[in-house]
Design a protein around this motif. Structure first.
Motif, mmCIF file in Angstrom:
data_model
loop_
_atom_site.group_PDB
_atom_site.id
_atom_site.type_symbol
_atom_site.label_atom_id
_atom_site.label_comp_id
_atom_site.label_asym_id
_atom_site.label_seq_id
_atom_site.Cartn_x
_atom_site.Cartn_y
_atom_site.Cartn_z
ATOM 1 N N TYR A 1 0.828 -1.208 0.000
ATOM 2 C CA TYR A 1 0.000 0.000 0.000
ATOM 3 C C TYR A 1 0.867 1.264 0.000
ATOM 4 N N GLU B 1 1.502 4.310 -3.024
ATOM 5 C CA GLU B 1 1.452 5.764 -2.822
ATOM 6 C C GLU B 1 2.772 6.416 -3.226
ATOM 7 N N LYS C 1 3.179 6.660 -7.228
ATOM 8 C CA LYS C 1 2.181 7.299 -8.092
ATOM 9 C C LYS C 1 2.793 8.371 -8.975
ATOM 10 N N GLY D 1 -2.901 0.084 -5.927
ATOM 11 C CA GLY D 1 -3.329 -0.040 -4.541
ATOM 12 C C GLY D 1 -4.466 -1.018 -4.337
#
Length: 259
Positions: A178, A182, A185, A242
């Motif tokens: 996870y 992030e 991205k 994700g």
């Protein structure tokens, strides 16, 4: 007829057997060029040779995910030979049988686990995902695109009696996934998780234990990973990140998203 993964370059860790081998074969069958990564030895050699004899674009990539030097060397090979990497699949891991061979029939409490066994499993299952992702991600970041798929397992296993340290190792890799999603991205790189959805017929379950389990519950075939891994490696999954996908619920997952 054009394959879904023609021109796609993929590295699969832990590809010499079990889930890794099944995923590598599925990707190869759709036209991908796949570096089958695992610790060097007859098992890896035989797996790659089988794919090559079938006319598939498989290459052997000796790799110990616990070793920074080994991981760096593997990444350098990919950079030199391919010059790019489209998809990285983190799958290499060891299971509870390395800690307690009878883990399914005679589970042991965490305080009976030897520290060296605990460290060895965490080094492989958690630190291995980190080291491999850390080294290979630059090949994707340079192009501003790429896909990382981290293989996980059921939440139930993370809480099951007698499953230290395997349960905690996969809980950690999900948190890592996870956060990676992030962090990456801004680099055009997606990170998703894929898990079978139940115990599978792999080397993590000893043959003698498998025989004891027959009739109690059904073990999944490793090929349950085929359709979702091809989807996640293809352009069809562009922009999806994700996500945690359960292989046995893959069709439902697609329908819920109108795909």
């Amino acid at each position: 007829m054009e394959n879904r993964l023609d021109g796609t370059y993929v590295v699969v860790t832990g590809a010499s057997n079990g889930l890794g081998l099944a995923m590598a074969e599925a990707l190869l069958s759709q036209g991908a060029t796949v570096a089958m990564a695992a610790r060097p030895g007859p098992k890896l050699d035989q797996a790659v040779e089988k794919m090559q004899k079938a006319g598939l674009s498989a290459v052997s990539l000796p790799l110990d995910v616990r070793s920074e030097e080994s991981v760096r060397s593997a990444a350098e090979w990919v950079r030199t030979e391919w010059g790019r990497l489209d998809v990285l699949i983190n799958n290499a891991g060891i299971g509870m049988r390395t800690v307690n061979p009878d883990f399914l029939t005679e589970p042991q409490p965490f305080f009976k686990i030897q520290p060296d066994k605990f460290r060895d499993l965490i080094d492989t299952n958690v630190t291995g995902y980190f080291l491999v992702s850390r080294e290979f991600v630059s090949l994707m970041a340079e192009r501003g695109k790429g896909k990382i798929i981290n293989i996980s397992m059921n939440y139930e296993t993370m809480k099951r009696k007698g499953f230290v340290p395997y349960g905690p190792s996969r809980a950690a890799t999900e948190s890592l996934s996870y956060i990676m999603a992030e962090d990456l991205k801004d680099y055009g790189i997606t990170v998703n998780m894929l898990l079978p959805g139940g115990a599978t017929v792999t080397g993590m379950i000893p043959d003698e234990v498998r025989e004891q389990l027959e009739g109690k519950f059904e073990l999944l075939d490793p090929n349950v990973m085929a359709d979702p891994i091809v989807y996640l490696a293809s352009g069809e999954s562009d922009g999806i990140t994700g996500e945690r996908i359960v292989a046995i619920e893959f069709e439902k997952w697609l329908q819920e998203r109108g795909i």
